[in-house]
Design an enzyme around this catalytic site. Structure first.
Site, PDB file in Angstrom:
ATOM      1  N   GLU A  79       0.758  -1.281  -0.002  1.00 41.13           N
ATOM      2  CA  GLU A  79      -0.023  -0.005  -0.013  1.00 41.13           C
ATOM      3  C   GLU A  79       0.865   0.869   0.453  1.00 41.13           C
ATOM      4  O   GLU A  79       0.360   2.055  -0.001  1.00 41.13           O
ATOM      5  CB  GLU A  79      -0.798  -0.155   1.212  1.00 41.13           C
ATOM      6  CG  GLU A  79      -1.950  -0.975   0.974  1.00 41.13           C
ATOM      7  CD  GLU A  79      -1.748  -2.064   0.758  1.00 41.13           C
ATOM      8  OE1 GLU A  79      -1.996  -2.961  -0.152  1.00 41.13           O
ATOM      9  OE2 GLU A  79      -1.346  -3.251   1.556  1.00 41.13           O
ATOM     10  N   ASN A 109      -1.263  -7.302  -3.849  1.00 38.04           N
ATOM     11  CA  ASN A 109      -1.394  -6.948  -4.767  1.00 38.04           C
ATOM     12  C   ASN A 109      -0.757  -5.629  -5.561  1.00 38.04           C
ATOM     13  O   ASN A 109       0.793  -5.185  -5.129  1.00 38.04           O
ATOM     14  CB  ASN A 109      -2.398  -5.675  -4.296  1.00 38.04           C
ATOM     15  CG  ASN A 109      -1.635  -5.097  -3.105  1.00 38.04           C
ATOM     16  OD1 ASN A 109      -1.706  -5.072  -2.077  1.00 38.04           O
ATOM     17  ND2 ASN A 109      -1.925  -4.019  -3.201  1.00 38.04           N
ATOM     18  N   ASP A 153      -7.685  -5.451  -5.277  1.00 43.66           N
ATOM     19  CA  ASP A 153      -6.543  -5.504  -3.689  1.00 43.66           C
ATOM     20  C   ASP A 153      -7.431  -7.122  -3.874  1.00 43.66           C
ATOM     21  O   ASP A 153      -6.806  -7.618  -2.095  1.00 43.66           O
ATOM     22  CB  ASP A 153      -7.074  -4.987  -2.684  1.00 43.66           C
ATOM     23  CG  ASP A 153      -5.902  -4.885  -1.585  1.00 43.66           C
ATOM     24  OD1 ASP A 153      -4.810  -5.067  -1.796  1.00 43.66           O
ATOM     25  OD2 ASP A 153      -6.730  -4.880  -0.136  1.00 43.66           O
TER      26      ASP A 153
END
Length: 628
Positions: free
Chosen positions: A194, A278, A320
């Site tokens: 992230e 991801n 995701d």
């Protein structure tokens, strides 16, 4: 040459010689002793199965709490303890304390290790300050700290033997995963998808911590450690620099694909298996292409790191759906033929069975009927889309476009199963899977990359499937047919790792805090006990003094419990978190105080708001046994 076991009044610790092969042989031998639990995954195959059988389906209802231990730390307690002889090793979330307890002396604390870490690493950790456990090998305990420092501690004394830095928190790189010791190496991954971190797995020498090799998730062949001719994807060579070819420009350098899940190993093939996460950003419009090799199962040679084969499960991920969940290895008959199998329950809601020697795809089926983003995987080997899932336009966040709130996508971003590991019983040949039963609304938006700052680019909210109220199931799965055998509903997601035993009992924990025992064949609930906090830890079992024990950490948190763990349950705190984490950007005001709560914690706070009615923060190891 194997050395004999060293014993002390504090417990017995195995001592290894310098030979990597010997260390590997010793760990395999130790894992075959069901009285201990010497690896975080139970064994190299990741089965989380124990041959202990004192506790059975007939007597498990008499189970009682035998003793408890407070870790002294709040936040989410994932993973579980190691048990080696008389010593038990218990770990905590940040600040990543490690305790050695003497089971023969009323759980006396033999030593405690608490690293000194910069607390600024906490806001860089995506979804709680969790740690998934320590590993053992060569007379050492290995810990991957939140700040990415890998430390080797003397297993008898807790003294620091060596330490090495595996990443840079200022760039968003953190450590949450458990190491795996294989041969003369200790292997570890990295968190931070992230934050635009490029994922990798790294092997360090057990003796001195020197780096042996590193394999990246994407990039040129020299960094992904791929051979364009010999490395295979669904039976075909990957081609030159395949880790760059499906990215636009240099987006691969901040491409995600972090590797914070569990690792498994086949000694006969000398291959380790793991999944990548991801791609970055969560906004698919900003990264056209398949984004290889995010969302991929890797098979790597543990000596060199070279990739034998890969399989990308979710090309150009739009939701995701990290592919980091564990790979469980089994030897079974499938289609009338004995096969060396790999079974994987992906966040995308599909349960996969592959031949782990070749990477051949054998089964790909939904393990929650509510999965709706895909109509299934193309299993026709002669098809140009063989092995790819067919995406339904209605749920494609890429086709719907930026700033469009795509509603009713199942599963939610936390997947039909997250890192909470499944178990496999060779007795029933069934897999026992803790699952999430959750859907979402997903709205991607444009985001810019700054090193060390969140690189998400999506806002989401989570909720049960339409017309339903429960958010979890605990299921038994047949990996040969791709079918659910039985399924038990749970009010919240089952975020605890499972344990299967030779006693015909399967254990797991719930977010409300219950340890549960069910019949392995039928799923019938046989026992439950409310622990001090929600359980996101993994259930383990061991034998001490001729008595079988079952142990589990309780301490609510993780992604599902982040609202409680990080105090995000009020609009004010949620808004502060949203802004600090970059979810609100310039020119993109938050819609309302209520929406702050709904979308905080990457969408989990609103979905799991009711959890606070059933449990509170904690940090306790609870150990169970039958009455004496």
């Amino acid at each position: 040459m194997r050395k004999v076991l060293l014993a002390s009044c504090l417990g017995s610790i195995a001592a290894f010689s310098a030979s990597g092969a010997v260390a590997n042989d010793e760990l395999i031998k130790m894992a075959q002793n069901p009285k201990d639990w010497v690896m975080p995954t139970g064994d190299y195959a990741n089965t989380r199965y124990s041959k202990l059988n004192q506790i059975t389906a007939a007597n498990v209802g008499k189970l009682q709490a035998a003793w408890t231990f407070s870790t002294g730390v709040l936040r989410g307690h994932e993973g579980g303890p190691l048990i080696i002889g008389n010593l038990m090793y218990v770990h905590t979330p940040f600040p990543n304390k490690v305790y050695a307890l003497d089971l023969s002396q009323e759980q006396k604390i033999v030593w405690a290790y608490e690293p000194k870490q910069d607390p600024n690493v906490i806001p860089v950790m995506c979804c709680d300050t969790v740690n998934r456990g320590v590993a053992y090998g060569d007379g050492k305990i290995f810990l991957h700290q939140a700040d990415t420092t890998l430390v080797a501690l003397d297993a008898k004394t807790g003294k620091l033997v060596w330490s090495v830095k595996n990443g840079d928190p200022s760039k968003g790189e953190t450590g949450t995963s458990s190491p795996m010791v294989v041969k003369d190496k200790v292997i570890i991954g990295i968190s931070g998808g992230e934050f635009g971190v490029r994922g990798s797995v790294t092997a360090f020498n057990v003796k001195d911590g020197k780096r042996a090799w590193r394999g990246s998730s994407m990039g040129p062949d020299s960094e992904t450690l791929m051979d364009p001719v010999k490395t295979m994807h669904l039976g075909k060579p990957v081609g030159k620099d395949s880790g760059i070819a499906t990215w636009e420009g240099e987006q691969w350098k901040i491409g995600g694909g972090s590797t914070w899940g569990w690792y498994s190993y086949d000694p006969e093939l000398n291959l380790m298996y793991y999944g990548t996460g991801n791609p970055s950003t969560w906004n698919p419009k900003q990264r056209p292409g398949d984004n290889r090799w995010s969302m991929t199962i890797f098979a790597r040679d543990v000596d060199t790191g070279m990739t034998r084969w890969v399989y990308q499960m979710t090309p150009h991920d739009e939701w995701d759906y990290d592919g980091v969940n564990e790979m469980i290895l089994s030897d079974q008959q499938i289609g009338g033929q004995a096969r060396k199998l790999l079974t994987h329950f992906d966040r995308n809601g599909l349960g996969y069975t592959l031949d782990r020697a070749t990477g051949e795809l054998l089964v790909a089926e939904k393990y929650d009927p509510k999965v709706n983003w895909t109509s299934g995987v193309d299993m026709n080997k002669s098809s140009p889309t063989y092995g790819r899932p067919k995406v339904l336009d209605q749920y494609s966040t890429d086709k719907q476009g930026e700033d469009v709130n795509v509603k009713g996508v199942c599963p939610a971003a936390l997947g039909t199963k997250d890192e909470q590991p499944a178990a496999y019983s060779p007795d029933t040949q069934l897999f026992y899977v803790p699952t999430n039963h959750v859907c979402m609304d997903y709205e991607p938006f444009k985001v810019s990359y700054t090193a060390g700052q969140p690189y998400v680019g999506a806002t989401l909210s989570m909720y049960p499937p339409p017309g339903e109220t429960h958010m979890g199931n605990f299921i038994a799965w047949d990996n040969k047919t791709g079918k659910i055998v039985w399924s038990n509903k749970e009010q919240f997601s089952v975020w605890s790792g499972a344990l299967a035993t030779a006693g015909g009992v399967v254990f797991y924990g719930t977010l409300e805090g219950y340890l549960k025992a069910v019949d392995a064949k039928t799923g019938k609930e046989l026992y439950k006990f409310k622990t001090p906090s929600g359980i996101i830890g993994n259930v383990t079992t061991y034998e001490q003094g001729g008595r079988q024990y079952v142990a589990v950490l309780s301490g609510v948190g993780g992604w599902a419990g982040i609202g409680l763990a990080a105090g995000l349950t009020t609009p004010e705190n949620a808004a502060e978190w949203q802004n600090a984490a970059g979810r609100a950007t310039v020119g993109r005001a938050l819609e309302s105080a209520a929406r702050n709560v709904d979308t905080a914690g990457l969408g989990a706070v609103g979905g799991y708001a009711a959890l606070s009615n059933y449990t509170a923060l904690g940090g306790t190891l609870t150990v169970f046994a039958l009455p004496q």
